[in-house]
Motif scaffolding. Structure first.
Motif, PDB file in Angstrom:
ATOM      1  N   SER A  24       0.823  -1.105  -0.031  1.00 58.07           N
ATOM      2  CA  SER A  24      -0.089  -0.044   0.069  1.00 58.07           C
ATOM      3  C   SER A  24       0.849   1.094  -0.135  1.00 58.07           C
ATOM      4  O   SER A  24       2.206   1.126   0.389  1.00 58.07           O
ATOM      5  CB  SER A  24      -0.991   0.095   1.230  1.00 58.07           C
ATOM      6  OG  SER A  24      -0.106   0.037   2.478  1.00 58.07           O
ATOM      7  N   PRO A  25       0.359   2.421  -0.370  1.00 54.35           N
ATOM      8  CA  PRO A  25       1.090   3.565  -0.341  1.00 54.35           C
ATOM      9  C   PRO A  25       1.670   3.996   0.931  1.00 54.35           C
ATOM     10  O   PRO A  25       1.041   3.554   2.001  1.00 54.35           O
ATOM     11  CB  PRO A  25       0.151   4.535  -1.064  1.00 54.35           C
ATOM     12  CG  PRO A  25      -1.009   3.997  -1.685  1.00 54.35           C
ATOM     13  CD  PRO A  25      -1.022   2.545  -0.917  1.00 54.35           C
ATOM     14  N   PRO A  26       2.939   4.541   1.182  1.00 52.70           N
ATOM     15  CA  PRO A  26       3.576   5.096   2.320  1.00 52.70           C
ATOM     16  C   PRO A  26       2.554   6.066   2.714  1.00 52.70           C
ATOM     17  O   PRO A  26       1.863   6.757   2.062  1.00 52.70           O
ATOM     18  CB  PRO A  26       4.826   5.455   1.853  1.00 52.70           C
ATOM     19  CG  PRO A  26       4.658   5.926   0.523  1.00 52.70           C
ATOM     20  CD  PRO A  26       3.792   4.759   0.014  1.00 52.70           C
ATOM     21  N   THR A  27       2.679   6.550   4.036  1.00 50.95           N
ATOM     22  CA  THR A  27       1.924   7.472   4.668  1.00 50.95           C
ATOM     23  C   THR A  27       2.767   8.713   5.327  1.00 50.95           C
ATOM     24  O   THR A  27       2.205   9.666   5.810  1.00 50.95           O
ATOM     25  CB  THR A  27       1.140   6.781   6.062  1.00 50.95           C
ATOM     26  OG1 THR A  27       1.776   6.305   6.931  1.00 50.95           O
ATOM     27  CG2 THR A  27       0.047   5.791   5.491  1.00 50.95           C
ATOM     28  N   SER A  28       3.899   8.623   5.377  1.00 52.46           N
ATOM     29  CA  SER A  28       5.029   9.343   5.790  1.00 52.46           C
ATOM     30  C   SER A  28       6.259   9.536   5.117  1.00 52.46           C
ATOM     31  O   SER A  28       6.950   8.509   4.344  1.00 52.46           O
ATOM     32  CB  SER A  28       5.180   9.575   7.148  1.00 52.46           C
ATOM     33  OG  SER A  28       5.945   8.159   7.599  1.00 52.46           O
TER      34      SER A  28
END
Length: 261
Positions: A24-28
């Protein structure tokens, strides 16, 4: 990539790189930095070329640049940090997505990324060329649509040059310039004397400049054009096809670049 393609890396290695890219896409930004470090280290540790492996060479440079951007965010150097952080995340996700697509089905991978991935274990390609190949793919293909993805979360704040977002976008150019200076020095040492003493420094400088300020400006213009047209799925796909064709052409040129050794 036709006659220039080298034998792809093993399926196991490719699958593991996709896993390290995350599902899933990174968040930071710190999460992006962590994933890049793991990809860099795994690619180097499992390749006969070690740190000179194509993915390792590019990811090393990308990791350094991303850490610098993270430090700048922490020190408050950007006028529009929410936009800049979102852009960094969306930008990284494009690279991670390319690794996932390559593991799932090579033929669905953008052509410009295949130039790097297919040839990553070719000992005839110097690591500096691999780094330039990756930067070419990331800026000339990914950047415009990372901008569009970022704007879906943080609305554009006006037209350049008065936009704070554009100010921060241009500030990132300085980070690239600092790190690309290292590549420029390596390229200059390679191109300082070609066959029969012919000068190669013009080619070195052209390559370094091509993948920094000039094409980053083009990426901003392309993103604005597509965004102002509505950024529909059809418009985005058409833009990506055009950018991929252009960037793939440039990437194949870098891969074929005659070197004096």
């Amino acid at each position: 990539m036709g006659e220039i393609a080298h034998e792809p890396a093993s399926t196991g290695s490719t699958q593991r790189l996709a896993e390290l890219a995350g599902d899933s896409p990174p968040t930071s930004i710190p999460e992006v930095v962590k994933r890049l470090a793991e990809i860099r280290d795994y690619a180097a540790s499992t390749s006969l070329l070690g740190e000179n492996d194509g993915i390792a060479a590019f990811t090393k440079l990308y990791h350094i640049i991303t850490r610098r951007v993270g430090d700048m965010v922490d020190s408050g150097e950007f006028k529009s940090s929410p936009f800049l952080v979102r852009l960094d995340i969306e930008f990284a996700e494009r690279f991670f997505q390319a690794l996932r697509r390559y593991a799932a089905d090579i033929h669905t991978t953008p052509g410009v990324w295949r130039v790097l991935f297919d040839n990553r274990s070719d000992p005839k390609v110097p690591p500096v060329n691999f780094a330039v190949l990756g930067v070419n793919a990331h800026i000339n293909y990914d950047l415009a649509h990372a901008l569009i993805a970022a704007w879906r979360h943080v609305e554009p704040d006006g037209d350049a040059p008065d936009s704070e977002q554009y100010h921060d976008y241009r500030l990132i150019n300085r980070v690239f310039e600092i790190e690309m200076d290292g590549l420029r020095e390596e390229l200059d040492s390679i191109f300082s004397a070609g066959p029969d003493g012919a000068p190669w420094d013009v080619g070195a400088n052209w390559l370094a400049d091509l993948v920094v300020t000039f094409t980053r400006d083009l990426a901003w213009d392309e993103a604005r054009r597509v965004w102002q047209a509505g950024a529909s799925p059809e418009a985005c796909r058409a833009s990506e096809r055009r950018l991929d064709a252009m960037a793939t052409f440039l990437g194949e040129g870098v891969l074929r670049l005659p070197l004096p050794f």
